[in-house]
Design a protein around this motif. Structure first.
Motif, PDB file in Angstrom:
ATOM      1  N   ALA A   1       0.825  -1.210   0.000  1.00  0.00           N
ATOM      2  CA  ALA A   1       0.000   0.000   0.000  1.00  0.00           C
ATOM      3  C   ALA A   1       0.859   1.260   0.000  1.00  0.00           C
ATOM      4  CB  ALA A   1      -0.922   0.009   1.221  1.00  0.00           C
ATOM      5  N   HIS A   2       2.050   1.160   0.593  1.00  0.00           N
ATOM      6  CA  HIS A   2       2.906   2.346   0.664  1.00  0.00           C
ATOM      7  C   HIS A   2       4.366   1.938   0.710  1.00  0.00           C
ATOM      8  CE1 HIS A   2       4.130   6.456   1.680  1.00  0.00           C
ATOM      9  NE2 HIS A   2       4.929   5.937   2.587  1.00  0.00           N
ATOM     10  N   THR A   3       5.194   2.710  -0.001  1.00  0.00           N
ATOM     11  CA  THR A   3       6.649   2.571   0.066  1.00  0.00           C
ATOM     12  C   THR A   3       7.230   3.913   0.463  1.00  0.00           C
ATOM     13  OG1 THR A   3       6.659   0.888  -1.686  1.00  0.00           O
ATOM     14  CG2 THR A   3       8.752   1.974  -1.176  1.00  0.00           C
ATOM     15  N   PHE A   4       8.000   3.955   1.531  1.00  0.00           N
ATOM     16  CA  PHE A   4       8.601   5.214   1.965  1.00  0.00           C
ATOM     17  C   PHE A   4       9.680   5.636   0.970  1.00  0.00           C
ATOM     18  CE2 PHE A   4       6.773   3.798   5.981  1.00  0.00           C
ATOM     19  CZ  PHE A   4       6.307   4.987   6.525  1.00  0.00           C
ATOM     20  N   ALA A   5       9.665   6.914   0.632  1.00  0.00           N
ATOM     21  CA  ALA A   5      10.600   7.456  -0.347  1.00  0.00           C
ATOM     22  C   ALA A   5      12.007   7.550   0.229  1.00  0.00           C
ATOM     23  CB  ALA A   5      10.130   8.835  -0.802  1.00  0.00           C
ATOM     24  N   ALA A   6      12.990   7.725  -0.646  1.00  0.00           N
ATOM     25  CA  ALA A   6      14.379   7.908  -0.222  1.00  0.00           C
ATOM     26  C   ALA A   6      14.498   9.141   0.665  1.00  0.00           C
ATOM     27  CB  ALA A   6      15.282   8.042  -1.440  1.00  0.00           C
ATOM     28  N   ASN A   7      15.437   9.089   1.582  1.00  0.00           N
ATOM     29  CA  ASN A   7      15.729  10.203   2.500  1.00  0.00           C
ATOM     30  C   ASN A   7      14.561  10.524   3.436  1.00  0.00           C
ATOM     31  OD1 ASN A   7      18.306  10.635   1.238  1.00  0.00           O
ATOM     32  ND2 ASN A   7      17.232  11.696  -0.418  1.00  0.00           N
ATOM     33  N   THR A   8      13.776   9.499   3.765  1.00  0.00           N
ATOM     34  CA  THR A   8      12.696   9.680   4.744  1.00  0.00           C
ATOM     35  C   THR A   8      13.185   9.197   6.098  1.00  0.00           C
ATOM     36  OG1 THR A   8      11.008   9.287   3.041  1.00  0.00           O
ATOM     37  CG2 THR A   8      10.317   9.141   5.340  1.00  0.00           C
ATOM     38  N   ASP A   9      13.379  10.125   7.015  1.00  0.00           N
ATOM     39  CA  ASP A   9      13.877   9.796   8.355  1.00  0.00           C
ATOM     40  C   ASP A   9      12.780  10.039   9.389  1.00  0.00           C
ATOM     41  OD1 ASP A   9      16.335   9.259   7.226  1.00  0.00           O
ATOM     42  OD2 ASP A   9      17.145  11.260   7.651  1.00  0.00           O
TER      43      ASP A   9
END
Length: 248
Positions: free
Chosen positions: A113-121
């Protein structure tokens, strides 16, 4: 006496011997014994270094599959209650450090349902809230929401990550489903309701841990909160991370 002194001076001049009290100021002994060495062993630790989560680091704390009617069910506070857009999953960083969520996925029984994007802290102890939508616009937690329900708070200055599902919706089934957080092949956390899970699906409210983060899941209405859901805050409405500029 003066005669003896004069005689001594004459003799001294002949032999090249100077009186003991006379010091040649042109001769300077180098007494610099500077043995300083650079002992600066910088042991500063950058506490902001974020690492990928391992099992148990990112806790599923609250799940809303069946939003209530009216403003109470407008969980994303965009001013419109929508059964898909207002589905919600709240995750809390329980690792004790900063987490790098790059590539971490949130799944339901039907897929990602969701994939966290790059550089997500995600800061230590902070919450990340995923909403199903809206498809156009964003969830509104900056104090400008037209919805005056108690859960529509201002997260300005707070360590709260508010996102909408990258897959277009969370796709949570009211009667029974599961939410699973994965980092590569590592299962970080999972939660199921309905069906054979033994946990009855909640109607018009979320299922939440009580107490937050460490407790088991219960219907939101059985807690001390008077709201059907509390996205981004603890059950008592306070932030997970206290900051001087944060006052939800």
């Amino acid at each position: 006496m003066r005669g003896l002194l004069a005689l001594w001076l004459v003799l001294a001049s002949c032999t090249g011997t100077e009186p003991e009290d006379s010091v040649d100021s042109d001769v300077e002994a180098d007494t610099d014994t500077d043995t300083d060495t650079d002992t600066d062993t910088d042991t500063d630790t950058d506490t902001d270094v974020c690492v990928a989560p391992t099992a148990g680091d990112l806790v599923i704390n609250e799940v809303l599959a069946d939003p209530a009617a009216g403003d109470a069910g407008d969980s994303n506070c965009d001013g419109t209650r929508n059964g898909v857009d207002d589905e919600m999953v709240e995750l809390v960083n329980a690792s004790g450090g900063c987490l790098a969520l790059d590539g971490v996925v949130v799944r339901n029984d039907n897929g990602i349902a969701h994939t966290f994007a790059a550089n997500t802290d995600l800061a230590t102890g902070a919450a990340a809230v995923l909403f199903g939508g809206p498809l156009s616009g964003d969830p509104v937690f900056d104090g400008s929401s037209s919805n005056t329900s108690g859960h529509c708070v201002d997260f300005t200055g707070c360590d709260v990550l508010v996102l909408k599902a990258s897959g277009g919706s969370l796709g949570l089934a009211n009667a029974g489903d599961s939410v699973t957080v994965m980092a590569g092949t590592t299962q970080i956390d999972t939660f199921s309701w309905g069906g054979s899970s033994g946990l009855t699906a909640a109607v018009d409210e979320s299922l939440t841990r009580s107490p937050d983060v460490t407790g088991g899941f219960v219907a939101h209405s059985t807690t001390s909160s008077v709201l059907p859901q509390t996205p981004g805050t603890k059950l008592d409405g306070t932030p997970f991370v206290t900051a001087t500029s944060c006052s939800p």
